[in-house]
Design a protein around this motif. Structure first.
Motif: not given
Length: 133
Positions: A60-61, A68-69, A99-104, A106-107
């Motif tokens: 996860v970047s 996050a990606f 970690a508090g990310c709202t969006w994940l 993926v391509d």
């Protein structure tokens, strides 16, 4: 097969390069500097282990904020269709959320649509891409 998922496992560059070579039918040389890249750019990474053998991986970047990606999802061909890939995505989703990310994001290539959309719960979106090399 009993698989354990290990967050931020100590990365062995040769082992992770070999897994990616098996997963993507690629040349296992040269050995890529995974440990350095992950330490610099990843929010987290997760390995799937069958005993002490690495058979799955996801990273996860992130942008340091809301986005996050998922990158480099890989499952050893001998372990495909076992639920490991979906388990890696679920664990990565939890880590990004924690970690508090709202969006994940993926391509993925069209043949992986069923996996990411139907199995893992991503929704299709429009996106853009520029090839740089």
């Amino acid at each position: 097969m009993t698989v354990s998922l290990v967050v931020k496992f100590p990365v062995d560059d040769a082992e992770l390069t070999a897994l990616h070579a098996r997963a993507f039918d690629a040349d296992p040389t040269p050995i890529h500097p995974w440990a350095e890249r992950l330490a610099r750019h990843a929010l987290t990474w997760i390995g799937g282990y069958d005993d002490d053998r690495l058979i799955g991986f996801i990273q996860v970047s992130w942008d340091g904020g809301a986005h996050a990606f998922l990158l480099d999802t890989a499952v050893d061909p001998a372990s495909r269709h076992s639920g490991l890939g979906a388990a890696l995505v679920a664990a990565a989703t939890r880590e990004a959320r924690n970690a508090g990310c709202t969006w994940l994001h993926v391509d993925f290539e069209p043949h992986l649509r069923h996996f990411y959309v139907d199995r893992c719960g991503f929704r299709p979106t429009d996106a853009g891409l520029i090839r740089l090399n």
